[in-house]
Design a protein around this motif. Structure first.
Motif, short mmCIF file in Angstrom:
data_model
loop_
_atom_site.label_atom_id
_atom_site.label_comp_id
_atom_site.label_asym_id
_atom_site.label_seq_id
_atom_site.Cartn_x
_atom_site.Cartn_y
_atom_site.Cartn_z
N ALA A 1 0.23 9.62 4.27
CA ALA A 1 0.44 8.23 3.85
C ALA A 1 -0.50 7.29 4.59
CB ALA A 1 1.89 7.83 4.09
N TRP A 2 -0.68 7.53 5.88
CA TRP A 2 -1.61 6.70 6.66
C TRP A 2 -3.04 6.85 6.15
CZ3 TRP A 2 -5.70 8.66 9.61
CH2 TRP A 2 -6.38 7.70 10.37
N ALA A 3 -3.46 8.09 5.87
CA ALA A 3 -4.81 8.32 5.36
C ALA A 3 -5.01 7.65 4.00
CB ALA A 3 -5.09 9.82 5.27
N ALA A 4 -3.96 7.69 3.15
CA ALA A 4 -4.05 7.02 1.85
C ALA A 4 -4.13 5.51 2.03
CB ALA A 4 -2.84 7.39 1.00
N GLN A 5 -3.39 4.98 2.98
CA GLN A 5 -3.42 3.54 3.24
C GLN A 5 -4.80 3.10 3.71
OE1 GLN A 5 -0.63 1.63 2.90
NE2 GLN A 5 -0.87 -0.18 4.14
N GLU A 6 -5.41 3.90 4.58
CA GLU A 6 -6.72 3.56 5.14
C GLU A 6 -7.87 3.88 4.18
OE1 GLU A 6 -7.24 2.05 8.15
OE2 GLU A 6 -5.06 1.83 8.18
N ARG A 7 -7.58 4.69 3.16
CA ARG A 7 -8.62 5.14 2.21
C ARG A 7 -9.82 5.75 2.96
NH1 ARG A 7 -8.06 2.13 -2.73
NH2 ARG A 7 -5.81 1.99 -3.07
N ASN A 8 -9.53 6.59 3.94
CA ASN A 8 -10.61 7.15 4.75
C ASN A 8 -10.92 8.59 4.34
OD1 ASN A 8 -8.64 8.79 5.95
ND2 ASN A 8 -8.33 7.37 7.65
N GLY B 1 0.79 -1.22 0.00
CA GLY B 1 0.00 0.00 0.00
C GLY B 1 0.83 1.27 0.00
N PRO B 2 0.16 2.43 0.19
CA PRO B 2 0.84 3.73 0.16
C PRO B 2 1.94 3.90 1.20
CG PRO B 2 -1.52 4.02 -0.13
CD PRO B 2 -1.31 2.57 0.21
N VAL B 3 1.85 3.22 2.34
CA VAL B 3 2.90 3.38 3.35
C VAL B 3 4.22 2.79 2.85
CG1 VAL B 3 3.64 2.74 5.66
CG2 VAL B 3 1.30 3.49 5.29
N GLU B 4 4.16 1.61 2.24
CA GLU B 4 5.38 1.04 1.67
C GLU B 4 5.92 1.92 0.54
OE1 GLU B 4 3.55 -1.95 4.06
OE2 GLU B 4 2.68 -0.81 2.39
N LEU B 5 5.00 2.43 -0.26
CA LEU B 5 5.43 3.33 -1.34
C LEU B 5 6.00 4.62 -0.77
CD1 LEU B 5 2.58 2.78 -3.92
CD2 LEU B 5 5.00 2.37 -4.31
N TYR B 6 5.47 5.07 0.37
CA TYR B 6 6.01 6.25 1.03
C TYR B 6 7.51 6.06 1.29
CZ TYR B 6 7.10 9.75 4.54
OH TYR B 6 7.68 10.78 5.22
N VAL B 7 7.86 4.90 1.82
CA VAL B 7 9.26 4.60 2.12
C VAL B 7 10.12 4.71 0.86
CG1 VAL B 7 10.84 2.76 2.84
CG2 VAL B 7 8.71 3.14 4.10
N VAL B 8 9.62 4.16 -0.24
CA VAL B 8 10.36 4.19 -1.50
C VAL B 8 10.51 5.63 -2.00
CG1 VAL B 8 10.34 3.46 -3.91
CG2 VAL B 8 9.64 1.86 -2.11
N PHE B 9 9.43 6.39 -1.99
CA PHE B 9 9.49 7.76 -2.50
C PHE B 9 10.40 8.64 -1.64
CE2 PHE B 9 5.44 6.72 -4.74
CZ PHE B 9 5.88 7.02 -6.02
N GLN C 1 -4.78 13.03 -4.86
CA GLN C 1 -4.55 13.09 -3.42
C GLN C 1 -3.49 12.08 -2.97
OE1 GLN C 1 -8.57 12.51 -2.09
NE2 GLN C 1 -9.20 14.50 -2.91
N VAL C 2 -3.57 10.86 -3.50
CA VAL C 2 -2.55 9.86 -3.18
C VAL C 2 -1.19 10.28 -3.74
CG1 VAL C 2 -1.86 7.46 -3.53
CG2 VAL C 2 -4.23 7.99 -3.00
N ALA C 3 -1.20 10.87 -4.93
CA ALA C 3 0.05 11.34 -5.53
C ALA C 3 0.64 12.49 -4.72
CB ALA C 3 -0.18 11.78 -6.98
#
Length: 371
Positions: A294-301, A68-76, A231-233
């Motif tokens: 990143a957390w909000a993107a992961q949760e899709r909330n 998810g977005p959290v793992e991608l956060y680490v990469v970015f 928003q995710v971007a």
């Protein structure tokens, strides 16, 4: 909400950092930013085949790793620190997410496996010559031609637009905003590379003249999915900015410790201490905002629209401030072409404008909060 990273996520960070230390040193950044393509195809293939980075956030049923977005956060974050010259952001943060949020299963099956394998370089062409990130302000149109569509219009400031093999283009039809997939070499597509201040991230102007296009998702139903995509971007870009800000802070502190004037390290002078302290405050605050997004993107909330604009506006200004102070702390050498400080300064400025500047996102934030 947990702002800590798991052991697996930290291992991912170490792996990506080691890879980038080898493949994206300053010398390679300078070499690639001077090329028309702006990336190394061999490194791009390694990222896909050895590290599976292109497919990290793509579901397993479409050839990806299902993270998810959290793992991608680490990469970015690591890519931002290394100033990686690559179409990774446009392909993964923009195009792949647009397909995930707007496309149906047939669209995903058609395009996502190619992205995950590294065979497809893709981008999302949002802005026109005015540079507005308002999705409904698009001047590009699409009309039915038999069972297909033809696309007409201009997209500008398209990230990696000249090297992308797949162009995803929002356009207006009789039913409203829709998303279309276009082959980068399709007849009627005219691509022009733009001269930009930040040479590490290539941009293009693309003109579409009666270009055959494939509808992605439902006609007239792309707005909500494209808003979520941006928003995710924005959260991903905030992670990049945090990585860059941390890198210039580290460089400033290291220089302040080692540079001696009047018989003492310049870091012992109060003015330099205050600059470094202000940079540290910026970086730590930016991390909190970016982690939240990143957390909000992961949760899709429901917090994602607010968190994304908050992170984009704050991290943009924090990175730019840190990059500028890095030059000041380095003094005369910091202004030279040979020193890497200007590379981060230029990336910070281009990232500040990319996906909407801080003023734009503060306005969005005020609207979303009902202020």
């Amino acid at each position: 909400m947990n702002f800590g990273f798991s052991e697996e996520q930290e291992e991912l960070r170490k792996m990506v950092r080691r890879f980038l230390e080898e493949k994206s040193p300053e010398s390679e950044v300078r070499r690639l930013m001077a090329t028309a393509e702006g990336y190394d195809p061999a490194v791009w293939a390694q990222m896909a085949n050895e590290l599976a980075l292109q497919g990290l956030g793509i579901p397993e049923e479409f050839g990806g790793q299902g993270f998810g977005p959290v793992e991608l956060y680490v990469v970015f974050e690591e890519m931002g620190a290394a100033l990686l010259c690559s179409p990774y952001f446009s392909t993964v943060a923009l195009a792949a997410n647009a397909l995930l949020f707007v496309g149906n299963d047939e669209d995903k099956a058609a395009f996502l496996p190619g992205i995950a394998s590294g065979e497809t370089i893709a981008t999302l062409a949002v802005t026109d010559d005015a540079g507005l990130w308002d999705l409904m302000a698009t001047s590009t149109t699409a009309a039915r031609s038999g069972d297909a569509f033809v696309l007409n219009g201009v997209r500008s400031y398209v990230t990696d637009g000249s090297t992308a093999t797949l162009l995803l283009v929002p356009a207006m039809t009789d039913k409203g905003l829709s998303l279309f997939a276009v082959d980068g070499d399709a007849p009627g597509v005219a691509r022009e590379s733009l001269s930009t201040m930040d040479q590490t991230r290539k941009q293009s102007r693309i003109e579409f003249t009666d270009v055959p296009a494939r509808l992605v998702g439902d006609e007239g139903g792309a707005l909500a999915g494209l808003e979520a995509t941006l928003q995710v971007a924005e959260a991903a870009l905030a992670a990049e900015q945090v990585g860059g800000a941390q890198r210039v802070l580290d460089a400033s502190v290291e220089y302040a410790k080692n540079r001696v004037q009047f018989g003492r390290p310049i870091g012992s002078f109060q003015a330099i201490k205050h600059k470094c302290a202000d940079m540290l405050l910026d970086v730590e605050s930016a991390k909190s905002a970016a982690y939240y997004a990143a957390w909000a993107a992961q949760e899709r909330n429901d917090e994602l629209p607010i968190a994304a604009s908050l992170a984009k506006s704050f991290c943009s200004e924090a990175y730019f401030h840190c990059a500028a102070e890095n030059i000041q702390i380095h003094g005369g050498i910091g202004f030279t072409w040979e020193h890497p400080a200007h590379l981060y300064f230029k990336r910070a400025k281009s990232s500040e404008l990319f996906l909407g500047d801080p003023a734009y996102h503060r306005e969005l934030l005020a609207q979303r909060l009902g202020i």
